[in-house]
Write an enzyme that holds these catalytic residues in place. Structure first.
Site: not given
Ligand SMILES: NC(=O)C1=CN([C@@H]2O[C@H](COP(=O)(O)OP(=O)(O)OC[C@H]3O[C@@H](n4cnc5c(N)ncnc54)[C@H](O)[C@@H]3O)[C@@H](O)[C@H]2O)C=CC1
Ligand SMILES: O=C(O)CCC(=O)C(=O)O
Length: 451
Positions: A142, A384, A130, A225, A256
């Site tokens: 992650k 981010s 990604k 996002t 979110n």
């Protein structure tokens, strides 16, 4: 001293209280693998399959392929906290650092009962591709803790987060691994990690992103996002001669990502005809009133009981009639069992790995166009990156700049993915995978193996 060896064989969701086991200590043992349940393929098996297809299309050397697949480092830590009632609870936390060829490893931390090592591994690998698709200077990671955040008080969540941060603080850092929120975590979680990390290493706001604005968070990260999902959808629809306005959307997940996507899409004239979350599902064929639904969900901690629509079975949400389906909750939800019943023409993967490879094949035969997760939900990690840049520069951007830059990245990303589709004569998932894998492979070869 009685020691209890605990080796759950399916889900790592247990909060074992030592007082309940009759043991002095509970040790989580074994190399725990979550088996695929029912029709859903194991997340790591599914992700590896997509990677291998991309590696084949790219003609990658088999040794390089192997080196790209194996994670850089896998961390597993035991986190025991006293609960508010004085009993002890033990949880298992993970951080998988998949690859750092293109820069510091980057990715969210998830709190969810179904967190398991294979899934965290898969999600870390997806982050590597990604960040490369987004063309931001990061690798992938992650993390997660197997817990149910809804069943923990705020002070229990704070203790759990601080213990987890104490265990991993030496392995994260501004130029090594930069965590962020994911399912079940948010700005407050990042504030606790920042505070705990700073006790050991000095105040370092860039060590996490998705922080509260007061601690150096970026304007626009909260919505990023969902906003990225909007820009990605606009780019895809434009190619098909369509716009958001008038399209009928169904969204699974109203946290979110799902809630921001719903708000921004409805502001562009999209009609959200059904949504679901963990509390239930609601439908209104004329279009749900999203501002009222957002207010209801905030007040009632979920969409259940909203009067502006009819309740429906949450299991049917993915097969509701619509033009565009947006899974924005869990992984593996679109699988061989429900793929043939899906009625939408487009699927925008706001969630990570919502579609199994088996479902991909079925949907492709039906002509459904899928915008893959590693591009569709890359708006979060892109902003981010902007947050990290602002922290390092010590200069805050205004929200308009953040949103404009995000649009530039998403538009360019879509063009790059399409280019790979043309080069390799493949669908959008393989277009995104070949783009990401190729960029990481090039960086890896350029850096060499230190021989
Ligand atoms: N937060 C972010 O910036 C990013 C999140 N994602 C992905 O987006 C997805 C959603 O993440 P967030 O919105 O951040 O999480 P969140 O914790 O804010 O919201 C999750 C939502 O999913 C719902 N949900 C949970 N289990 C469900 C079930 N069985 N059926 C239906 N709904 C269910 C919850 O009720 C909630 O509405 C995840 O797959 C995450 O990995 C991807 C990129 C970035
Ligand atoms: O914002 C980030 O760094 C990571 C977000 C994330 O976990 C994801 O894109 O899946």
């Amino acid at each position: 001293m009685v020691v209890c060896l605990h080796s759950p064989n399916s889900l790592l969701c247990v909060s074992i209280e030592a007082s309940q086991t009759g043991c002095d200590k509970v040790i989580f043992g074994g190399n725990i693998k979550k088996k695929a349940s029912g029709a859903t393929m194991n997340a790591l098996v599914a992700t590896n399959r997509n990677f291998k297809r991309a590696a084949k299309l790219l003609g990658l050397d088999s040794k390089l392929e192997k080196s790209l697949l194996i994670p850089f480092r896998e961390i597993k830590v035991e986190c025991t906290i006293p609960k508010d009632d004085g009993t002890l609870a033990s949880f298992v936390g993970f951080r998988v650092q998949h690859d750092n060829a293109r820069g510091p490893m980057k990715g969210g931390i998830r709190y969810h009962p179904e967190v398991d090592p294979d899934e965290v591994n898969a999600l870390a690998q997806l982050m590597t591709w990604k960040t490369a698709v987004a063309n931001i200077p990061y690798g992938g990671a992650k993390g997660g803790i197997g817990c149910n955040p809804g069943e923990l008080s705020v002070s229990e969540l704070e203790r759990l987060t601080r213990v987890f941060a104490q265990k991993i603080h030496d392995l994260i850092g501004i130029h090594t691994d930069v965590p962020a929120p994911d399912m079940g975590t948010g700005p407050q979680t990042m504030a606790w990690i920042l505070d705990e990390y700073s006790k050991f290493h000095g105040y370092s706001p860039a060590v996490v992103t998705g922080k509260p604005i007061d601690l150096g968070g970026s304007l626009g990260r909260d919505a990023a996002t969902g906003r990225g999902v909007l820009f990605a959808t606009e780019a895809l629809l434009k190619e098909h001669g369509k716009t958001i306005s008038g399209q009928r959307f169904v969204i699974q997940g109203f946290g979110n990502v799902g809630a921001w996507a719903a708000q921004l899409i409805s502001e562009q004239g999209g009609k959200i005809v059904a949504v679901s979350d963990i509390t239930g599902a609601i439908k209104n064929s004329k279009g749900l009133d999203i501002p009222s639904l957002l207010k209801h969900a905030k007040e009632h901690k979920g969409v259940k009981g909203f009067h502006g629509g009819d309740p429906i079975d949450p299991k049917s949400i993915l097969v509701e009639d619509c033009d565009i389906l947006i899974p924005a909750a869990l992984g593996g939800v679109i699988n061989r069992e429900n793929a043939s019943d899906i009625k939408s023409k487009f699927i925008i993967e706001a969630a990570n790995h919502p579609t199994d490879p088996e479902a991909d094949e079925i949907l492709s035969k039906k002509g459904v166009v899928i915008l893959p997760d590693i591009f569709a939900n890359s708006g979060g990690v892109t902003v981010s990156y902007f947050e990290w840049v602002q922290n390092i520069q010590g200069f805050m951007w205004d929200e308009e700049k953040v949103n404009n830059e995000l649009k530039n990245y998403m538009t360019r990303g879509f063009k790059d993915v399409k280019e790979m589709c043309k080069t390799h004569n493949c669908d959008l998932r393989m277009g995104a995978f070949t783009l990401g894998v190729n960029r990481v492979a090039r960086a890896t070869v350029l850096r060499g193996w230190g021989a």
